[in-house]
Design an enzyme around this catalytic site. Structure first.
Site, PDB file in Angstrom:
ATOM      1  N   TYR A  48      -1.806  -1.013  10.353  1.00  0.00           N
ATOM      2  CA  TYR A  48      -1.791  -1.126   8.885  1.00  0.00           C
ATOM      3  C   TYR A  48      -0.475  -0.570   8.333  1.00  0.00           C
ATOM      4  O   TYR A  48       0.208  -1.214   7.536  1.00  0.00           O
ATOM      5  CB  TYR A  48      -2.990  -0.374   8.303  1.00  0.00           C
ATOM      6  CG  TYR A  48      -3.226  -0.634   6.826  1.00  0.00           C
ATOM      7  CD1 TYR A  48      -3.735  -1.853   6.391  1.00  0.00           C
ATOM      8  CD2 TYR A  48      -2.974   0.348   5.876  1.00  0.00           C
ATOM      9  CE1 TYR A  48      -3.974  -2.090   5.047  1.00  0.00           C
ATOM     10  CE2 TYR A  48      -3.204   0.119   4.523  1.00  0.00           C
ATOM     11  CZ  TYR A  48      -3.712  -1.104   4.119  1.00  0.00           C
ATOM     12  OH  TYR A  48      -3.935  -1.342   2.778  1.00  0.00           O
TER      13      TYR A  48
ATOM     14  N   SER B 168       0.881  -1.177   0.000  1.00  0.00           N
ATOM     15  CA  SER B 168       0.000   0.000   0.000  1.00  0.00           C
ATOM     16  C   SER B 168       0.914   1.221   0.000  1.00  0.00           C
ATOM     17  O   SER B 168       2.108   1.113   0.325  1.00  0.00           O
ATOM     18  CB  SER B 168      -0.839  -0.010   1.283  1.00  0.00           C
ATOM     19  OG  SER B 168      -1.382   1.264   1.562  1.00  0.00           O
TER      20      SER B 168
HETATM   21  P1  NAD Z   1     -11.314  -6.412  -0.427  1.00  0.00           P
HETATM   22  O1  NAD Z   1     -11.866  -6.180   0.944  1.00  0.00           O
HETATM   23  O2  NAD Z   1     -12.079  -5.875  -1.593  1.00  0.00           O
HETATM   24  O3  NAD Z   1     -11.057  -7.969  -0.631  1.00  0.00           O
HETATM   25  C1  NAD Z   1     -10.323  -8.647   0.341  1.00  0.00           C
HETATM   26  C2  NAD Z   1     -10.173 -10.086  -0.057  1.00  0.00           C
HETATM   27  O4  NAD Z   1      -9.443 -10.751   0.973  1.00  0.00           O
HETATM   28  C3  NAD Z   1     -11.522 -10.796  -0.161  1.00  0.00           C
HETATM   29  O5  NAD Z   1     -11.446 -11.785  -1.167  1.00  0.00           O
HETATM   30  C4  NAD Z   1     -11.655 -11.459   1.218  1.00  0.00           C
HETATM   31  O6  NAD Z   1     -12.483 -12.605   1.214  1.00  0.00           O
HETATM   32  C5  NAD Z   1     -10.205 -11.842   1.474  1.00  0.00           C
HETATM   33  N1  NAD Z   1      -9.921 -12.051   2.871  1.00  0.00           N
HETATM   34  C6  NAD Z   1     -10.226 -11.266   3.925  1.00  0.00           C
HETATM   35  N2  NAD Z   1      -9.828 -11.850   5.070  1.00  0.00           N
HETATM   36  C7  NAD Z   1      -9.246 -13.032   4.719  1.00  0.00           C
HETATM   37  C8  NAD Z   1      -8.670 -14.085   5.447  1.00  0.00           C
HETATM   38  N3  NAD Z   1      -8.597 -14.061   6.776  1.00  0.00           N
HETATM   39  N4  NAD Z   1      -8.175 -15.162   4.765  1.00  0.00           N
HETATM   40  C9  NAD Z   1      -8.268 -15.207   3.422  1.00  0.00           C
HETATM   41  N5  NAD Z   1      -8.816 -14.230   2.673  1.00  0.00           N
HETATM   42  C10 NAD Z   1      -9.306 -13.163   3.325  1.00  0.00           C
HETATM   43  O7  NAD Z   1      -9.816  -5.861  -0.383  1.00  0.00           O
HETATM   44  P2  NAD Z   1      -9.049  -4.879  -1.364  1.00  0.00           P
HETATM   45  O8  NAD Z   1      -9.458  -3.494  -1.042  1.00  0.00           O
HETATM   46  O9  NAD Z   1      -9.115  -5.373  -2.754  1.00  0.00           O
HETATM   47  O10 NAD Z   1      -7.565  -5.035  -0.789  1.00  0.00           O
HETATM   48  C11 NAD Z   1      -6.700  -6.047  -1.235  1.00  0.00           C
HETATM   49  C12 NAD Z   1      -5.297  -5.707  -0.783  1.00  0.00           C
HETATM   50  O11 NAD Z   1      -4.946  -4.433  -1.303  1.00  0.00           O
HETATM   51  C13 NAD Z   1      -5.135  -5.610   0.733  1.00  0.00           C
HETATM   52  O12 NAD Z   1      -3.900  -6.156   1.112  1.00  0.00           O
HETATM   53  C14 NAD Z   1      -5.168  -4.116   0.987  1.00  0.00           C
HETATM   54  O13 NAD Z   1      -4.460  -3.760   2.148  1.00  0.00           O
HETATM   55  C15 NAD Z   1      -4.485  -3.611  -0.270  1.00  0.00           C
HETATM   56  N6  NAD Z   1      -4.816  -2.229  -0.613  1.00  0.00           N
HETATM   57  C16 NAD Z   1      -6.096  -1.857  -0.834  1.00  0.00           C
HETATM   58  C17 NAD Z   1      -6.365  -0.523  -1.153  1.00  0.00           C
HETATM   59  C18 NAD Z   1      -7.763  -0.037  -1.416  1.00  0.00           C
HETATM   60  O14 NAD Z   1      -7.965   1.185  -1.513  1.00  0.00           O
HETATM   61  N7  NAD Z   1      -8.745  -0.907  -1.579  1.00  0.00           N
HETATM   62  C19 NAD Z   1      -5.319   0.404  -1.238  1.00  0.00           C
HETATM   63  C20 NAD Z   1      -4.018  -0.046  -1.019  1.00  0.00           C
HETATM   64  C21 NAD Z   1      -3.770  -1.364  -0.700  1.00  0.00           C
END
Ligand code: NAD
Length: 270
Positions: A165, A152
């Protein structure tokens, strides 16, 4: 034509990818993009079994690849350690590992519950440690591998009210560098991507809430949220992050090693 042979349209044909947290958001977009490029995919993540079965079928039919799902809950170290062996049992090998599943806790450090701190680290860092340590022997045996960790902007800069985080994403970037060095003399690479705000489901939910609260349109709320952090004023799409991840999995990216690549509308350049 042999569908398992790489071609310009399907450069990753015959490869096997594991994408953690791929039943939604960035992970799902990444699984789709890798499948589009010819990869067989092991999905992982939580959700209704019927919905996950639908995703498997949809991706498999759209791209002519095999798609399976591992239900491992990666908060649990035992299940995280068993995930790669499950992929190897199902597909026979593993070429691409995308550590994407992540979680966060919002609030000041003084009131951060200790058990939530441990949980954030368990998913954001420990799970990646377990998948990498179990995947590397198989990748070394094949003589090729790509590991991409979804960090991130908070793996590069600080932020308030999200101490676990920020700390865990910095740790994930550190792990990326360590693994990149340990594999530097091989055809296995390890990199991180560092997205800013991404238009996943939670972004649209937040924009809807803001629109209702402030009596503005959803589009105006989306623009306001984007502009709060992103100098570009645009959020990043999950598909754009997926494309960057797929590029890091390409042959062309073979000498990109240990990078922590921002995709953040210039957030971290300020
Ligand atoms: P999301 O919430 O849309 O999806 C999360 C996924 O992880 C889902 O498939 C969920 O089922 C799975 N998950 C959650 N807990 C779990 C567990 N205990 N075991 C296995 N799977 C699990 O998430 P996102 O926003 O697409 O984020 C994905 C990654 O990107 C994360 O690491 C997040 O920190 C990072 N990220 C997201 C953003 C953002 O703005 N969305 C920005 C920067 C980084």
């Amino acid at each position: 034509m042999n569908p398992a042979a790489p071609s310009p349209d399907r450069p990753l044909a015959g490869r096997v990818a594991l994408v953690t947290g791929s039943t939604d958001g960035i992970g799902l977009a990444t699984a789709r993009e890798l499948a589009r490029q010819g990869c067989h995919v092991m999905l992982n993540g939580l959700g209704e079994p019927e919905r996950i079965a639908g995703l498997r079928q949809e991706i498999a039919e759209a791209f002519g690849v095999e798609v399976a799902h591992a239900a491992a809950d990666l908060f649990d170290a035992g299940q995280a350690g068993a995930l790669v062996p499950e992929v190897l049992g199902r597909f026979g090998h593993l070429d691409i590992l995308v550590n994407n599943a992540g979680t966060q806790h919002r609030g000041p450090i003084e009131s951060h519950p200790t058990d939530r701190w441990r949980q954030v680290f368990a998913l954001n860092v420990d799970a990646a440690f377990h998948t990498i340590r179990t995947a590397l022997p198989a990748m070394r045996e094949r003589g090729w591998g790509r590991i991409v960790n979804v960090a991130s902007v908070y793996g590069l800069v600080g932020g308030t009210d999200r101490s676990s985080y920020v700390a865990s994403k910095h740790a994930l970037v550190g792990l990326t560098k360590a693994v990149a060095l340990e594999t530097a003399d091989t055809a296995i690479t390890c990199n991180a991507v560092c997205p800013g705000d991404v238009s996943t489901r939670i972004f649209y939910r937040n924009a809807k809430l803001m629109a209702e609260r402030e009596g503005i349109t959803r589009e105006a709320a989306q623009r306001r949220i984007a502009a709060a952090n992103m100098p570009s004023g645009q959020v990043v799409t999950p598909e754009a992050v997926a494309s960057l991840i797929a590029y890091l999995c390409s042959e062309a990216a073979r000498e990109i090693r240990g990078a922590a690549w921002p995709i953040d509308g210039a957030w971290t350049t300020r």
